[in-house]
Design a protein around this motif. Sequence first.
Motif, PDB file in Angstrom:
ATOM      1  N   UNK A  35       2.705  30.747  76.626  1.00 12.09           N
ATOM      2  CA  UNK A  35       2.693  31.324  77.966  1.00 12.09           C
ATOM      3  C   UNK A  35       4.118  31.575  78.452  1.00 12.09           C
ATOM      4  N   UNK A  36       5.018  30.622  78.175  1.00 10.74           N
ATOM      5  CA  UNK A  36       6.415  30.783  78.581  1.00 10.74           C
ATOM      6  C   UNK A  36       7.067  31.980  77.924  1.00 10.74           C
ATOM      7  N   UNK A  37       6.794  32.166  76.634  1.00 10.74           N
ATOM      8  CA  UNK A  37       7.375  33.305  75.932  1.00 10.74           C
ATOM      9  C   UNK A  37       6.856  34.623  76.477  1.00 10.74           C
ATOM     10  N   UNK A  38       5.642  34.625  77.012  1.00 11.03           N
ATOM     11  CA  UNK A  38       5.074  35.838  77.582  1.00 11.03           C
ATOM     12  C   UNK A  38       5.646  36.139  78.958  1.00 11.03           C
ATOM     13  N   UNK A  39       5.863  35.082  79.756  1.00  9.65           N
ATOM     14  CA  UNK A  39       6.307  35.274  81.135  1.00  9.65           C
ATOM     15  C   UNK A  39       7.817  35.411  81.278  1.00  9.65           C
ATOM     16  N   UNK A  40       8.584  34.769  80.375  1.00  8.80           N
ATOM     17  CA  UNK A  40      10.037  34.712  80.544  1.00  8.80           C
ATOM     18  C   UNK A  40      10.774  35.408  79.398  1.00  8.80           C
ATOM     19  N   UNK A  41      11.884  36.023  79.751  1.00 11.14           N
ATOM     20  CA  UNK A  41      12.772  36.629  78.771  1.00 11.14           C
ATOM     21  C   UNK A  41      14.199  36.262  79.152  1.00 11.14           C
ATOM     22  N   UNK A  42      14.916  35.550  78.250  1.00 11.58           N
ATOM     23  CA  UNK A  42      16.309  35.215  78.508  1.00 11.58           C
ATOM     24  C   UNK A  42      17.159  36.455  78.265  1.00 11.58           C
ATOM     25  N   UNK A  43      17.975  36.793  79.259  1.00 11.38           N
ATOM     26  CA  UNK A  43      18.760  38.020  79.215  1.00 11.38           C
ATOM     27  C   UNK A  43      20.190  37.708  78.798  1.00 11.38           C
ATOM     28  N   UNK A  44      20.722  38.522  77.888  1.00 12.97           N
ATOM     29  CA  UNK A  44      22.109  38.403  77.455  1.00 12.97           C
ATOM     30  C   UNK A  44      22.996  39.085  78.491  1.00 12.97           C
ATOM     31  N   UNK A  45      23.792  38.281  79.228  1.00 14.26           N
ATOM     32  CA  UNK A  45      24.598  38.836  80.318  1.00 14.26           C
ATOM     33  C   UNK A  45      25.825  37.961  80.549  1.00 14.26           C
ATOM     34  N   UNK A 171      24.172  45.748  76.377  1.00 23.47           N
ATOM     35  CA  UNK A 171      23.475  47.028  76.179  1.00 23.47           C
ATOM     36  C   UNK A 171      21.981  46.822  75.935  1.00 23.47           C
ATOM     37  N   UNK A 172      21.640  45.811  75.117  1.00 25.89           N
ATOM     38  CA  UNK A 172      20.230  45.558  74.823  1.00 25.89           C
ATOM     39  C   UNK A 172      19.476  45.111  76.071  1.00 25.89           C
ATOM     40  N   UNK A 173      20.115  44.257  76.871  1.00 24.19           N
ATOM     41  CA  UNK A 173      19.459  43.769  78.080  1.00 24.19           C
ATOM     42  C   UNK A 173      19.267  44.883  79.093  1.00 24.19           C
ATOM     43  N   UNK A 174      20.189  45.833  79.133  1.00 26.01           N
ATOM     44  CA  UNK A 174      20.086  46.930  80.092  1.00 26.01           C
ATOM     45  C   UNK A 174      18.804  47.725  79.890  1.00 26.01           C
ATOM     46  N   UNK A 175      18.453  47.992  78.650  1.00 24.01           N
ATOM     47  CA  UNK A 175      17.230  48.766  78.386  1.00 24.01           C
ATOM     48  C   UNK A 175      15.993  48.002  78.851  1.00 24.01           C
ATOM     49  N   UNK A 176      16.003  46.664  78.694  1.00 23.80           N
ATOM     50  CA  UNK A 176      14.871  45.850  79.142  1.00 23.80           C
ATOM     51  C   UNK A 176      14.749  45.907  80.664  1.00 23.80           C
ATOM     52  N   UNK A 177      15.887  45.764  81.353  1.00 20.49           N
ATOM     53  CA  UNK A 177      15.866  45.758  82.816  1.00 20.49           C
ATOM     54  C   UNK A 177      15.520  47.130  83.383  1.00 20.49           C
ATOM     55  N   UNK A 178      16.034  48.198  82.752  1.00 18.70           N
ATOM     56  CA  UNK A 178      15.690  49.554  83.217  1.00 18.70           C
ATOM     57  C   UNK A 178      14.186  49.803  83.110  1.00 18.70           C
ATOM     58  N   UNK A 234      41.884  36.102  84.543  1.00 12.10           N
ATOM     59  CA  UNK A 234      41.316  36.612  85.791  1.00 12.10           C
ATOM     60  C   UNK A 234      40.489  37.845  85.494  1.00 12.10           C
ATOM     61  N   UNK A 235      39.191  37.724  85.660  1.00 17.56           N
ATOM     62  CA  UNK A 235      38.293  38.837  85.411  1.00 17.56           C
ATOM     63  C   UNK A 235      37.057  38.652  86.259  1.00 17.56           C
ATOM     64  N   UNK A 236      36.467  39.742  86.701  1.00 14.11           N
ATOM     65  CA  UNK A 236      35.252  39.634  87.495  1.00 14.11           C
ATOM     66  C   UNK A 236      34.130  39.032  86.665  1.00 14.11           C
ATOM     67  N   UNK A 237      34.095  39.359  85.372  1.00 17.37           N
ATOM     68  CA  UNK A 237      33.103  38.799  84.467  1.00 17.37           C
ATOM     69  C   UNK A 237      33.844  38.005  83.402  1.00 17.37           C
ATOM     70  N   UNK A 238      34.010  36.701  83.630  1.00 20.28           N
ATOM     71  CA  UNK A 238      34.884  35.873  82.819  1.00 20.28           C
ATOM     72  C   UNK A 238      34.473  35.819  81.353  1.00 20.28           C
ATOM     73  N   UNK A 239      33.163  35.710  81.096  1.00 20.12           N
ATOM     74  CA  UNK A 239      32.711  35.567  79.713  1.00 20.12           C
ATOM     75  C   UNK A 239      32.794  36.864  78.928  1.00 20.12           C
ATOM     76  N   UNK A 240      33.077  37.974  79.594  1.00 19.20           N
ATOM     77  CA  UNK A 240      33.227  39.251  78.916  1.00 19.20           C
ATOM     78  C   UNK A 240      34.693  39.531  78.598  1.00 19.20           C
TER      79      UNK A 240
END
Length: 337
Positions: A35-45, A171-178, A234-240
């Motif tokens: 059920x968790x795998x159906x309801x949730x998707x961890x997004x790479x961000x 990029x992969x996560x963007x297609x899922x969210x769109x 110093x970056x707005x998105x530190x992990x990127x």
Amino acid sequence: MESHPHLLFLLICFAAPFHLALSGEMEPLDSVPALGRTLYKVIDAFPCVRLLNLSGEIGCANPGRGKVIAPLVRFANVNATTKPSTILVTLDNLQDLLERAANDKNFAEKISGVLLEPGSDTRDKLKGFSPAEKFPLAKFAPYQNTSHEWNPDGSGIMWNAYDFPVFLLSSNSTSILLEAVLKNEKRKQPHNIDVAEFNSVMQDSVWSSLPPISASSSESSKTIILAVTSMDSASFFRDKSFGADSPISGLVAMLAAADALSHIDDSQSFKKQLVFLIFTGEAWGYIGSRRFLHELDLQSDSTRGLNFSLIDVVLEIGSVGKGYGNGVNTFYAHAAG
């Protein structure tokens, strides 16, 4: 100290069959994990994080201690929404969105979170985009005239505090969210929507010593050589944006030196005590080093075993990644005191 959020993408489909998997494959719901795998998707961000110090806070964070769960909408449709939403925005519109959020309370109340589309041409667009100030860290400058624009494209947006999480999508996560946003725009019933969920964790500066300092032993009388470097840029998105040239090149250099010295058999014979410090948040107003000095002054548990009066030399290792190459073959050392 900084907040480092994680992003989960949650599908709420109370009116739909409970066997929709995000991959498009059907999976029998014969267990809670299924059920968790159906309801949730961890997004790479990559998150914009909240940074805290004694003088205030900057960056992005959940508005409270609880989770943030909000429906997904596109930036172009945010004015039509009647409830707080997670906004999907392009890089072209990010600065506009954040400036409106800072200046328009009614608009800010509509934002529960922001997801930034990278786009295929992000690298070219970033050439004219800088979230830093036009004069970075001007208040720490060693001279009074701070009017020069060292960074003409700087907007300063990363020095504001935003009470909502912001993530740069892969990029992969963007297609899922769109796909999810398009589904929301077609759905008529509010209880059958796709939403985003955000959580948070923390991380801090670290230090070590050679030879090892035991907090339970008698206080050492050796004078201290303090070798320090920074772990983030110093970056707005530190992990990127890890800062490969600065500061990671200095961090790698210090770790290499510490590793080489650790192979000496009798480190107890050193005439001076070596202490290695890795700070977080240095590019954000020297947050890590200022906090370390505060903790040292308080003689807190985090600095137990260190004596401020015994510090003889402080060696800061900065950017050394481009010391050689492209016609450059010289390192510079700056001394003070």
